[in-house]
Design a protein around this motif. Structure first.
Motif: not given
Length: 320
Positions: A265-267, A245-253
């Protein structure tokens, strides 16, 4: 003493040592005297203030009569829908220890010391209708049951103030409770979740990064799992979670777990929810500046794009 008052250095050293010894004895006597004054003040204080601890009674109503369960009820931890079963904490007065004034620093800590004594004398019980049974000590916490009340889990750090504790398990059959058995060790206490008779928890947890090793029913699901976005579908029996999980981008795998193995499932996935049918819905390529992303559905190992410029996923709530 002054050196000039003695003819030899040996006489001065001997006098100095005696002075040091006498001074230490004076300080000790002074401290004891001050403690006595504090105790006298406490005794006077006790006589001037009221201390009331209310007893709460727990009752069971069978439809005709009101039956007493206990007289020192504190609070409930869990119950089971549709069953006359309740897990609660109550004070056992036989274990109540007297508060010694010599161990109380000041009058301001007196009430706290008394409350602590009562808290230490409390234990966990389970009630079936009006009959109750002891199940766990005061140090146990986060007592929970599965959906039908046949299994009870709880944390116990044996009184230590730590984020890591052991999990214990009890089984309930025909209103009889087994002895607690050690279920797992070194579990992170601030996260434990029960869904559809499954228990999930973390080990080796990093509270600053909000990540750790995720376990489900004693099986390790994955490592580096982000704890703030974990979903479970009772319909499909599938667990959805994020790693990297990337806090700055607010996304993860995004990954899913079916109870046996995990699958990617997806990145760069922003959020995930389950549909009423148990399908995985997720937002991909999400802009945190414009609050929009692409909606995908994941089913039977394949992702399909459903819509664009979607702002958020709304969870499906059960009507029950």
């Amino acid at each position: 003493p002054f050196r000039s008052d003695f003819e030899t250095l040996e006489e001065y050293n001997a006098a100095y040592e005696k002075y040091q010894s006498d001074y230490e004895a004076y300080l000790s006597a002074y401290d004891e005297y001050m403690r006595k004054l504090d105790r006298d003040e406490l005794r006077e204080y006790i006589e001037t203030i009221p201390y009331t601890r209310y007893k709460n009674n727990l009752y069971y109503y069978d439809g005709k009569v009101e039956l007493t369960v206990c007289n020192n009820y504190e609070y409930m931890s869990a119950n089971v829908s549709g069953k006359s079963m309740l897990i609660y904490k109550a004070t056992d007065e036989s274990k109540l220890e007297k508060v010694k004034l010599s161990e109380v620093d000041s009058k301001y800590n007196l009430t706290y010391s008394v409350d602590t004594a009562f808290s230490n004398a409390s234990q966990w019980y389970i009630a079936f209708e009006s009959e109750s049974t002891y199940i766990a000590p005061n140090t146990a916490n986060s007592l929970r049951t599965n959906e039908d009340g046949s299994v009870i889990f709880y944390f116990d750090g044996n009184g230590t103030d730590t984020e890591v504790c052991d999990i214990y398990k009890l089984t309930v059959k025909r209103q009889k409770v087994s002895e607690p058995e050690l279920y797992d060790t070194e579990v992170y206490t601030s996260f434990i979740r029960y869904t559809d008779d499954n228990i999930m928890y973390f080990k080796d947890y990093n509270s600053e990064a909000n990540k750790g090793e995720l376990y489900m029913n004693k099986k390790k699901v994955d490592f580096d799992v982000y704890s703030y976005n974990i979903k479970y579908s009772e319909k499909s029996g599938t667990l959805a979670y994020f790693v990297d999980w990337n806090e700055e981008k607010a996304n993860g795998t995004l990954k899913v777990y079916n109870g046996k193995k995990s699958k990617k499932v997806n990145d760069e996935v922003h959020s995930v929810e389950f549909s009423a049918e148990g399908k995985v819905l997720y937002l991909y390529d999400y802009s945190i500046n414009y609050y929009k992303g692409d909606l995908y559905v994941y089913n039977k190992g394949k992702s399909k794009k459903m819509d664009m410029e979607v702002s958020a996923l709304v969870p499906v709530l059960s009507a029950n």
